[in-house]
Motif scaffolding. Structure first.
Motif, PDB file in Angstrom:
ATOM      1  N   ARG A 119       0.846  -1.197   0.000  1.00 57.79           N
ATOM      2  CA  ARG A 119       0.000   0.000   0.000  1.00 57.79           C
ATOM      3  C   ARG A 119       0.876   1.240   0.000  1.00 57.79           C
ATOM      4  NH1 ARG A 119      -2.783  -2.049   5.349  1.00 57.79           N
ATOM      5  NH2 ARG A 119      -3.900  -3.899   4.610  1.00 57.79           N
ATOM      6  N   VAL A 120       0.554   2.143  -0.912  1.00 60.11           N
ATOM      7  CA  VAL A 120       1.299   3.400  -1.042  1.00 60.11           C
ATOM      8  C   VAL A 120       0.321   4.551  -0.848  1.00 60.11           C
ATOM      9  CG1 VAL A 120       2.775   4.795  -2.530  1.00 60.11           C
ATOM     10  CG2 VAL A 120       2.829   2.294  -2.715  1.00 60.11           C
ATOM     11  N   ALA A 121       0.724   5.535  -0.055  1.00 69.13           N
ATOM     12  CA  ALA A 121      -0.132   6.695   0.197  1.00 69.13           C
ATOM     13  C   ALA A 121       0.506   7.957  -0.367  1.00 69.13           C
ATOM     14  CB  ALA A 121      -0.378   6.865   1.693  1.00 69.13           C
ATOM     15  N   LEU A 122      -0.318   8.770  -1.023  1.00 69.06           N
ATOM     16  CA  LEU A 122       0.111  10.057  -1.555  1.00 69.06           C
ATOM     17  C   LEU A 122      -0.612  11.162  -0.804  1.00 69.06           C
ATOM     18  CD1 LEU A 122       0.829   8.040  -3.893  1.00 69.06           C
ATOM     19  CD2 LEU A 122       0.407   9.934  -5.468  1.00 69.06           C
ATOM     20  N   ALA A 123       0.153  12.093  -0.240  1.00 71.54           N
ATOM     21  CA  ALA A 123      -0.460  13.199   0.492  1.00 71.54           C
ATOM     22  C   ALA A 123      -1.117  14.197  -0.451  1.00 71.54           C
ATOM     23  CB  ALA A 123       0.583  13.900   1.349  1.00 71.54           C
ATOM     24  N   LEU A 124      -0.644  14.250  -1.722  1.00 70.70           N
ATOM     25  CA  LEU A 124      -1.151  15.194  -2.724  1.00 70.70           C
ATOM     26  C   LEU A 124      -1.030  16.636  -2.248  1.00 70.70           C
ATOM     27  CD1 LEU A 124      -4.332  13.283  -3.965  1.00 70.70           C
ATOM     28  CD2 LEU A 124      -1.994  13.152  -4.854  1.00 70.70           C
ATOM     29  N   ARG A 125       0.037  16.901  -1.508  1.00 67.71           N
ATOM     30  CA  ARG A 125       0.302  18.252  -1.018  1.00 67.71           C
ATOM     31  C   ARG A 125       1.108  19.024  -2.061  1.00 67.71           C
ATOM     32  NH1 ARG A 125       2.941  18.025   4.717  1.00 67.71           N
ATOM     33  NH2 ARG A 125       2.235  20.187   4.770  1.00 67.71           N
ATOM     34  N   PRO A 126       1.067  20.353  -2.004  1.00 67.72           N
ATOM     35  CA  PRO A 126       1.864  21.146  -2.950  1.00 67.72           C
ATOM     36  C   PRO A 126       3.334  20.748  -2.934  1.00 67.72           C
ATOM     37  CG  PRO A 126       0.307  22.558  -1.799  1.00 67.72           C
ATOM     38  CD  PRO A 126       0.216  21.208  -1.142  1.00 67.72           C
ATOM     39  N   LEU A 127       3.939  20.793  -4.114  1.00 66.34           N
ATOM     40  CA  LEU A 127       5.350  20.458  -4.305  1.00 66.34           C
ATOM     41  C   LEU A 127       5.662  19.002  -3.973  1.00 66.34           C
ATOM     42  CD1 LEU A 127       6.985  23.700  -2.819  1.00 66.34           C
ATOM     43  CD2 LEU A 127       6.414  23.201  -5.201  1.00 66.34           C
ATOM     44  N   GLY A 128       4.633  18.146  -4.034  1.00 67.48           N
ATOM     45  CA  GLY A 128       4.867  16.731  -3.782  1.00 67.48           C
ATOM     46  C   GLY A 128       5.219  16.434  -2.343  1.00 67.48           C
ATOM     47  N   GLY A 129       4.726  17.230  -1.422  1.00 67.45           N
ATOM     48  CA  GLY A 129       5.083  17.088  -0.009  1.00 67.45           C
ATOM     49  C   GLY A 129       4.585  15.799   0.610  1.00 67.45           C
ATOM     50  N   ARG A 130       5.250  15.409   1.692  1.00 65.60           N
ATOM     51  CA  ARG A 130       4.930  14.171   2.396  1.00 65.60           C
ATOM     52  C   ARG A 130       3.868  14.389   3.464  1.00 65.60           C
ATOM     53  NH1 ARG A 130      10.644  12.845   5.126  1.00 65.60           N
ATOM     54  NH2 ARG A 130      11.256  13.216   2.946  1.00 65.60           N
ATOM     55  N   PHE A 131       3.357  13.296   4.005  1.00 64.54           N
ATOM     56  CA  PHE A 131       2.430  13.363   5.126  1.00 64.54           C
ATOM     57  C   PHE A 131       3.181  13.850   6.375  1.00 64.54           C
ATOM     58  CE2 PHE A 131       0.185  10.258   2.506  1.00 64.54           C
ATOM     59  CZ  PHE A 131      -1.153  10.577   2.719  1.00 64.54           C
ATOM     60  N   PRO A 132       2.542  14.676   7.204  1.00 64.89           N
ATOM     61  CA  PRO A 132       3.167  15.016   8.492  1.00 64.89           C
ATOM     62  C   PRO A 132       3.411  13.757   9.333  1.00 64.89           C
ATOM     63  CG  PRO A 132       1.354  16.509   8.014  1.00 64.89           C
ATOM     64  CD  PRO A 132       1.294  15.411   6.988  1.00 64.89           C
ATOM     65  N   GLN A 133       2.471  12.817   9.251  1.00 62.53           N
ATOM     66  CA  GLN A 133       2.591  11.525   9.910  1.00 62.53           C
ATOM     67  C   GLN A 133       2.129  10.460   8.929  1.00 62.53           C
ATOM     68  OE1 GLN A 133       3.791  10.933  13.057  1.00 62.53           O
ATOM     69  NE2 GLN A 133       3.641   8.739  12.637  1.00 62.53           N
ATOM     70  N   PRO A 134       3.013   9.551   8.495  1.00 62.32           N
ATOM     71  CA  PRO A 134       2.611   8.546   7.499  1.00 62.32           C
ATOM     72  C   PRO A 134       1.437   7.705   7.991  1.00 62.32           C
ATOM     73  CG  PRO A 134       4.993   8.555   7.809  1.00 62.32           C
ATOM     74  CD  PRO A 134       4.424   9.416   8.887  1.00 62.32           C
ATOM     75  N   PRO A 135       0.453   7.438   7.140  1.00 61.84           N
ATOM     76  CA  PRO A 135      -0.674   6.592   7.546  1.00 61.84           C
ATOM     77  C   PRO A 135      -0.193   5.185   7.906  1.00 61.84           C
ATOM     78  CG  PRO A 135      -1.131   7.730   5.480  1.00 61.84           C
ATOM     79  CD  PRO A 135       0.322   7.918   5.756  1.00 61.84           C
TER      80      PRO A 135
END
Length: 251
Positions: A119-135
Motif C-alpha cells: 500500500r502506497v499513500a500520496l499526500a497530494l500536497r503542494p510540491l509533492g510534499g509528504r504526510f506530516p505523519q505517514p498513515p
C-alpha cells in the motif's frame, strides 16, 4: 508520437526524444492555490523514479494489478505512465481488495486498506510534499520516491497486446490506449502539435484520461489539468484560459 509507438510508455519516450523541454502537464488545485508545471523531461523523471519504486521496492511485474485510488492530479498521471512502463495493469478507481498494490490519496485510505498487498499513500500536497505523519500500514510515496534511480529498465518486456489500463470497468490494452489517444487527439483538434487543452474532468473515465493525459501526450500538446475547477467563477476560468494560452477546454 512515432509510428512504432504501441504502449503509453512509448508515447512518453517519443515525447522525450522529440522535445524534452516543452511543457506537458500544468496542474492547478483550486482548493489550495497550487500551480505546478512539468516539462516532458521532468514528468518523465518522475515516471522513471516511480517505475523503479513499483518494480523494485513493491515487487510488481507484468500481470499484476495496481489500484489507483487517486483524483485527477499530476502525480496520478505519473503513476499511470509508471504502470505502463513496468507492464502492470493500472486500475483507475479499482477494487483495492482485488489489487496486488494499491496507491491511495488521503481521502481513500480506508478503502485502500482492503488491499492485502503493498500500500502506497500520496499526500497530494503542494510540491509533492509528504504526510506530516505517514498513515499506518502505508509507505509514503513522497518519502520513498526521491531516492529511486533516474534510469529505468523493465525486468520483463511489456506486451502491448496485454491489458494496460482499466477505467470505469473497461479494459484497454497498450495498443488500444495509443490508438484511441491518437484518434481522440484528432477529434479534439490537438493533432497539429503544441496545442494546450484545459481539462477539469476527473480521471475515472476514459474521456477524462484521454483529454487530461493521453491525447496531449500522443499529439505533441500539453494539458492544463485543473482539480476543483468548479470553485472558480466563469471570469476566473476565462482568465486562466487566456493566461495559459489554452485552445481547447473540456470540463
Amino acid at each position: 508520437m512515432n509510428a512504432t509507438d504501441r504502449t503509453p510508455a512509448d508515447l512518453l519516450s517519443s515525447a522525450l526524444a522529440t522535445d524534452p523541454a516543452r511543457p506537458l502537464v500544468t496542474f492547478y488545485d483550486d482548493a489550495t492555490g497550487e500551480r505546478v508545471e512539468l516539462s516532458v523531461a521532468t514528468f518523465a523523471n518522475w515516471v522513471t523514479k516511480t517505475a523503479n519504486l513499483l518494480q523494485g521496492d513493491l515487487a510488481a511485474g507484468p500481470g499484476d494489478r495496481v489500484a489507483l485510488l487517486l483524483p485527477a492530479h499530476w502525480q496520478t498521471a505519473v503513476w499511470v505512465l509508471a504502470c505502463a512502463s513496468v507492464g502492470v495493469v493500472a486500475d483507475v478507481g479499482g477494487d483495492a481488495a482485488a489489487a496486488d498494490v494499491v496507491v491511495s490519496g488521503p481521502e481513500s485510505l480506508e478503502s485502500a486498506r482492503a488491499c492485502r498487498g503493498e500500500r502506497v499513500a500520496l499526500a497530494l500536497r503542494p510540491l509533492g510534499g509528504r504526510f506530516p505523519q505517514p498513515p499506518e500500514g502505508f509507505v509514503d510515496y513522497a518519502v520513498e520516491v526521491p531516492g529511486q534511480g533516474d534510469r529505468f529498465a523493465a525486468f520483463a518486456a511489456v506486451d502491448p497486446g496485454e491489458v494496460a489500463l482499466v477505467v470505469d470497468g473497461r479494459e484497454f490494452s497498450g495498443v488500444e490506449v495509443v490508438e484511441r489517444a491518437v484518434a481522440d487527439a484528432g477529434e479534439l483538434g490537438l493533432s497539429g502539435g503544441g496545442v494546450r487543452v484545459l481539462s477539469g474532468l476527473s480521471y475515472d473515465t476514459w474521456e477524462g484520461l484521454s483529454v487530461g493525459l493521453f491525447g496531449p501526450l500522443a499529439s505533441g500538446g500539453s494539458v492544463v489539468l485543473c482539480r476543483h475547477l468548479e470553485r472558480l467563477g466563469e471570469d476566473a476560468v476565462a482568465a486562466r484560459v487566456e493566461s495559459e494560452r489554452v485552445s481547447v477546454v473540456r470540463r
